[in-house]
Design an enzyme around this catalytic site. Structure first.
Site, short mmCIF file in Angstrom:
data_model
loop_
_atom_site.label_atom_id
_atom_site.label_comp_id
_atom_site.label_asym_id
_atom_site.label_seq_id
_atom_site.Cartn_x
_atom_site.Cartn_y
_atom_site.Cartn_z
N GLY A 75 0.80 -1.22 0.00
CA GLY A 75 0.00 0.00 0.00
C GLY A 75 0.83 1.27 0.00
O GLY A 75 0.54 2.23 -0.73
N SER A 76 1.88 1.30 0.80
CA SER A 76 2.69 2.51 0.89
C SER A 76 3.37 2.82 -0.44
O SER A 76 3.41 3.97 -0.88
CB SER A 76 3.74 2.40 2.00
N GLN A 183 -7.75 -0.19 3.29
CA GLN A 183 -8.66 -0.78 4.29
C GLN A 183 -9.98 -1.25 3.67
O GLN A 183 -10.63 -2.13 4.22
CB GLN A 183 -8.97 0.24 5.40
N HIS A 205 -2.09 -7.95 2.43
CA HIS A 205 -2.12 -8.50 3.79
C HIS A 205 -3.27 -7.98 4.64
O HIS A 205 -3.49 -8.45 5.75
CB HIS A 205 -0.78 -8.30 4.50
N CYS A 329 1.90 7.74 22.96
CA CYS A 329 2.89 6.84 23.51
C CYS A 329 3.13 5.62 22.64
O CYS A 329 4.16 4.98 22.74
CB CYS A 329 2.48 6.38 24.90
#
Lengths: 395, 147
Positions: A75-76, A183, A205, A329
């Protein structure tokens, strides 16, 4: 050796389990039919045919032509290619690109890079549900606009965009339309002609296929330069010996996703709604992020006030539950998710978010366990939260 | 990602809670960045920390550093407590990932903020103690929206 810990996997937006039948389809293309598809001898034809077959399955699923499907590493890469190459190919026409504030970083960071190269990028706001405002899109269009890139459905909050209307708007203005469907593909029916999509990114994936393989759909007639220079693979636009087992696995995964889509997504949606209803009903000071109904069938995203997401994730992990969070975080930066900020959440509420994405194997019993675990953990974390203490004091 | 000690203090945090009529209370951090720590100290006439409690909004490291900091100052005089640095907290936890080092600084600051509050309430000056930078007085933080 102890017994293997039971895992409740609710992070299917991150990645999915490669389906056993997909693995089975791939296996012969490692050690049996290992020929290079570009070679001339009979033996390598098996590899070539397998690629052609996978390409047909994928093209058919989108209502596209086989020569419009270009395999990539995921995808990237597809997002990078679509934006960079379209910007380059159409720079004589203009230098303006429109996208949104809630895109995946593969689009946002590529947009930022293009800005450094002299392109102008408009990042559209979204409403409180995470939906693009069509009026704002129309107002953003300039004579120099060459590309609109808007994701099909959001990876964090699951909101589905009005793709048909966006496609119509792009077409009416003669602007290319790219959608990151990483997605959505395999979860929602997508027909590129009906939706006026010119470029579409996908990754195997996310739909029970293997990692490291994706594709970019490029409508015939769209000028787009090579991304990887070298051999003549992928119609000379993406050089490099094909990832044959990956492509075969992708084809098998798409065939399977199309076959099971209706039943699978209906089941997931019912379970998703069950989870959302129970969490909102049973955990106070909680909100659902993303559109209540117009969202991916497997996505639930909550914010629990007064607590922080990473703590929640670690405690869920101790209970054998895999989820993800938009908390700063977990990202290594100080800012929480750009998507949650874009829908208007204050920082402290964005920090307390939890994304649970269901899979085809998810059961109601698992979700019951998850709800009980969330209730226990949220209470424990609130009991040690100074924000909760202050809030209760004011009551 | 975390050491066993960090995980232990996160899973079983020591000294969670509040102290009624505490000798000193310090709250540091900010919700925007995702970390808030509050420390309650009960200090006797001999300036010994008899009891200490904490509440923390934050990640696993924030909870663990708060817990460890309370353990390190319990039973100490206020001057000994002042010597408990973020480095000491980190070492006691067998280290922290680099992106979490700020949590240990916050724990040190929270102790200092509580000591500052104690000194102010009792009209004394604690040598070597500076007013903590990110001190938030109780109830001062932004009203969070309710859902």
């Amino acid at each position: 050796m102890g017994e293997e810990k039971r895992v409740i996997y609710l992070d299917n937006a991150a990645t999915t389990r490669t389906a056993p039948e997909v693995v089975e389809a791939m296996v012969p293309y490692f050690s049996e039919f290992y020929g290079n598809p570009s070679s001339v001898y009979e033996f390598s034809q098996k590899s070539k045919e397998a690629i052609t077959h996978a390409r047909e399955i994928i093209a058919n699923s989108l209502g596209a032509k086989t020569e419009e499907i270009y395999f990539t590493a995921g995808g990237s890469e597809s997002d990078n290619w679509a934006l960079k190459a379209a910007a380059e190919a159409y720079k004589a026409k203009g230098n303006h690109i429109i996208t949104t504030k809630i895109e995946h970083h593969a689009v946002l960071h590529t947009g930022a890079w293009l800005e450094k190269q002299g392109y102008e990028v408009t990042y559209l706001d979204v409403d409180e549900n995470g939906t693009v405002k069509l009026e704002e899109l129309k107002r953003a269009i300039r004579p120099t606009t060459i590309l609109i890139s808007i994701m099909f459905a959001n990876n964090e909050i699951g909101t589905i965009q009005p793709i048909k209307e966006i496609g119509e708007t792009a077409r009416a203005h003669g602007i290319l339309f790219h959608t990151d469907a990483v997605q959505a593909f395999g979860q929602l029916p997508i027909q590129v002609d009906e939706l006026n999509i010119d470029l579409l990114s996908s990754s195997a994936h996310k739909l029970n296929g293997p990692k490291g393989i994706g594709f970019l759909y490029i409508r015939k007639g769209v000028k787009i330069r090579s991304f990887i220079h070298g051999g003549a693979q992928e119609r000379k636009r993406r050089a490099g010996t094909e990832n044959v087992p990956g492509i075969v696995g992708y084809g098998a995964a798409v065939e399977r996703a199309v076959r099971t889509m209706k039943e699978r997504t209906q089941k997931e949606q019912a379970l998703r709604d069950y989870l959302i209803d129970r969490v909102l009903r049973e955990v106070p000071y909680t909100r659902l992020n993303g559109h209540r109904t117009n969202r991916l069938p497997n996505n639930a995203n909550f914010s629990f006030q007064f607590i922080e997401g990473e703590s929640l994730l670690i405690m869920l992990d101790m209970d054998g539950i895999c989820g993800s969070s938009g908390s700063a975080c977990t990202s290594g930066s100080l800012d929480p998710s750009h998507v949650l900020l874009a829908i208007g959440l204050p920082h402290e509420i964005a920090h307390g978010s939890l994304r649970l994405t269901l899979g085809e194997e998810t059961t109601k019993e698992e979700l019951d366990e998850v709800v009980e675990s969330i209730k226990k953990i949220v209470k424990k974390l609130r009991d040690m939260s100074p924000l909760y203490e202050d809030y209760m004091r004011r009551q | 990602m975390y050491s066993d000690k960090v995980m232990d203090h996160f899973q079983n945090p020591r000294n969670v809670g509040e102290i009624e009529d505490a000798s000193g209370v310090g709250t540091v951090g900010n919700a925007k960045c995702g970390d808030i720590m509050r420390i309650y100290l009960d200090i006797d006439e001999e300036q010994v920390i008899r009891d200490v409690k904490f509440k923390t909004f934050g990640c696993g490291a924030a909870v663990a550093t708060s817990s460890m900091a309370t353990e390190l100052v319990k039973g100490k005089t206020i001057y000994e407590a002042l010597q408990v640095t973020n480095k000491a907290v980190m070492e006691a936890l067998d280290g922290l990932p680099p992106v979490k080092v700020h949590c240990s600084l916050l724990a040190e600051e929270a102790i200092h903020a509580a000591l500052w509050d104690y000194a102010e309430k009792h009209g004394i000056k604690i040598e070597g103690l500076e007013k903590p930078k990110s001190d938030i007085h109780e109830g001062e933080e932004e009203e969070s929206e309710e859902y």
